[in-house]
Design a protein around this motif. Structure first.
Motif, PDB file in Angstrom:
ATOM      1  N   CYS A 120      -1.572  -1.325  18.868  1.00 46.57           N
ATOM      2  CA  CYS A 120      -1.654  -2.349  19.924  1.00 46.57           C
ATOM      3  C   CYS A 120      -1.237  -3.720  19.393  1.00 46.57           C
ATOM      4  O   CYS A 120      -0.581  -4.499  20.092  1.00 46.57           O
ATOM      5  N   SER A 125       1.131  -4.527  24.601  1.00 44.25           N
ATOM      6  CA  SER A 125       1.479  -3.699  25.749  1.00 44.25           C
ATOM      7  C   SER A 125       0.232  -3.490  26.597  1.00 44.25           C
ATOM      8  O   SER A 125      -0.851  -3.936  26.237  1.00 44.25           O
ATOM      9  N   THR A 126       0.376  -2.782  27.736  1.00 40.97           N
ATOM     10  CA  THR A 126      -0.771  -2.656  28.635  1.00 40.97           C
ATOM     11  C   THR A 126      -0.638  -1.427  29.537  1.00 40.97           C
ATOM     12  O   THR A 126       0.276  -0.615  29.363  1.00 40.97           O
ATOM     13  N   MET A 127      -1.561  -1.325  30.514  1.00 46.80           N
ATOM     14  CA  MET A 127      -1.565  -0.202  31.453  1.00 46.80           C
ATOM     15  C   MET A 127      -1.907  -0.723  32.847  1.00 46.80           C
ATOM     16  O   MET A 127      -2.429  -1.830  32.990  1.00 46.80           O
ATOM     17  N   ALA A 152       1.028   7.814  32.432  1.00 51.18           N
ATOM     18  CA  ALA A 152       0.145   8.041  31.275  1.00 51.18           C
ATOM     19  C   ALA A 152      -1.054   8.925  31.582  1.00 51.18           C
ATOM     20  O   ALA A 152      -1.399   9.796  30.794  1.00 51.18           O
ATOM     21  N   SER A 163       1.724   3.201  31.775  1.00 54.02           N
ATOM     22  CA  SER A 163       1.537   2.595  30.463  1.00 54.02           C
ATOM     23  C   SER A 163       2.880   2.087  29.959  1.00 54.02           C
ATOM     24  O   SER A 163       3.893   2.766  30.117  1.00 54.02           O
ATOM     25  N   ILE A 169       5.313  -2.965  32.930  1.00 49.62           N
ATOM     26  CA  ILE A 169       4.170  -2.768  33.835  1.00 49.62           C
ATOM     27  C   ILE A 169       4.260  -3.726  35.024  1.00 49.62           C
ATOM     28  O   ILE A 169       4.013  -3.340  36.175  1.00 49.62           O
ATOM     29  N   ALA A 192      -0.687   0.110  25.363  1.00 50.41           N
ATOM     30  CA  ALA A 192      -0.078   1.153  26.194  1.00 50.41           C
ATOM     31  C   ALA A 192      -0.423   2.539  25.646  1.00 50.41           C
ATOM     32  O   ALA A 192       0.388   3.176  24.972  1.00 50.41           O
ATOM     33  N   HIS A 194      -1.073   6.519  25.458  1.00 52.40           N
ATOM     34  CA  HIS A 194      -0.326   7.667  25.997  1.00 52.40           C
ATOM     35  C   HIS A 194       1.094   7.276  26.427  1.00 52.40           C
ATOM     36  O   HIS A 194       1.554   7.651  27.500  1.00 52.40           O
ATOM     37  N   SER A 195       1.731   6.503  25.563  1.00 46.79           N
ATOM     38  CA  SER A 195       3.139   6.117  25.783  1.00 46.79           C
ATOM     39  C   SER A 195       3.859   6.117  24.431  1.00 46.79           C
ATOM     40  O   SER A 195       3.217   6.180  23.380  1.00 46.79           O
TER      41      SER A 195
END
Length: 290
Positions: A120, A125-127, A152, A163, A169, A192, A194-195
């Motif tokens: 991270c 990154s993000t979801m 994701a 994700s 996003i 993010a 599961h990416s």
């Protein structure tokens, strides 16, 4: 047939597992053993910590894992025909079903949390949760964006978590709203999951998995990556290695368990999130907690 399911990150709450520690000698023994393995008293934070303290990377995943596994271990009624776990919960399911030892499962979960934290920091990154669209529509939106953004978590019909990069996003949320999504909601997560952006964490966890002993479990596990029943140790290990960069196929896992005869889904862990998702996936399912 009984399917036992184990929750993922986000299920934690202040005071978690305190009642287990105080009412069961075996729970107390396992939780004290966890304090030794981790090198700090995670139980102090679980029992008396704030929401913020429970959100610390080194705490959240082991805390949910411990609550889930200890519940299963001390339950006389834990006799699963099949198991599954949502993301982190897959590790709880593997320990509860005897594929991993308690000690090895906890060590892997702790390493996973730290590896994810590092990834991270390397790739900000993000979801976001997309509500009210068909999966195929969300998948197409992700594919059409010239940024890292992927499906994701297939949580239940009409609820898909995406994700990716912050820009990806943002663009996907705008496109989802234009396509008629009820909501496109950025999530308060650190990265993010599961990416492809979790690749550094996947590499680190792969080494840890390779040096861990896996045993034959007492029942099949329906893994996130394939949404199919696995009993083969090599297959389970391979699926676990790619879990961090692949989607959580929860909808498909529950559907597969129902197709294979599951009528009762019992959640082992903090909260009731999975019971709600199971009901949305298969209304006729009977749901309960340990």
């Amino acid at each position: 047939m009984k399917a036992y399911v184990f929750p993922g990150q986000g299920a934690q709450f202040p005071g978690m597992a305190k009642d287990l520690y105080e009412s069961s000698e075996e729970a107390k023994r396992l939780l004290e053993k966890a304090n030794e393995i981790l090198g700090f008293r995670i139980t102090d934070i679980m029992f008396n910590g704030t929401d913020e303290e429970l959100k610390q990377t080194k705490v959240t995943q082991p805390a949910i894992f411990l609550h889930s596994v200890v519940l299963a271990k001390i339950s006389d009624s834990f006799k699963p025909d099949m198991v599954a776990g949502h993301s982190l919960g897959e590790f709880s399911a593997l320990v509860a079903s005897g594929v991993l030892s308690f000690e090895d499962g906890l060590k892997l979960v702790s390493q996973r949390a730290m590896a994810m934290q590092k990834a991270c920091e390397t790739n900000p990154s993000t979801m976001a949760a997309i509500l009210g669209l068909e999966d195929a529509v969300v998948e197409k939106i992700c594919n059409d964006i010239d940024e890292v953004v992927v499906a994701a978590n297939y949580n239940c019909p009409g609820q898909l978590v995406i994700s990716g990069s912050h820009k990806g996003i943002e663009l996907a949320c705008e496109a989802a709203k234009e396509a008629g999504a009820k909501r496109a909601l950025p999530l308060p997560v650190g990265g993010a999951f599961h990416s492809p952006l979790m690749e550094p964490a996947r590499e680190e966890l792969e080494k840890a998995i390779d040096s861990t002993v896996f045993n034959k479990g007492i029942c099949p596990i329906y893994q996130n990556v394939t949404a199919k029943a696995s009993t083969d140790i090599d297959e389970i290990k391979e699926n676990l290695k790619i879990q961090l960069t692949a989607p959580v196929r929860w909808t498909q896992s529950v559907q597969a368990m129902v197709a294979d005869g599951a009528t009762q889904f019992i959640e082992s862990g903090p909260g009731k999130v999975l019971q709600g998702l199971v009901k949305k996936i298969h209304r006729e399912a009977e749901v309960d907690s340990i």
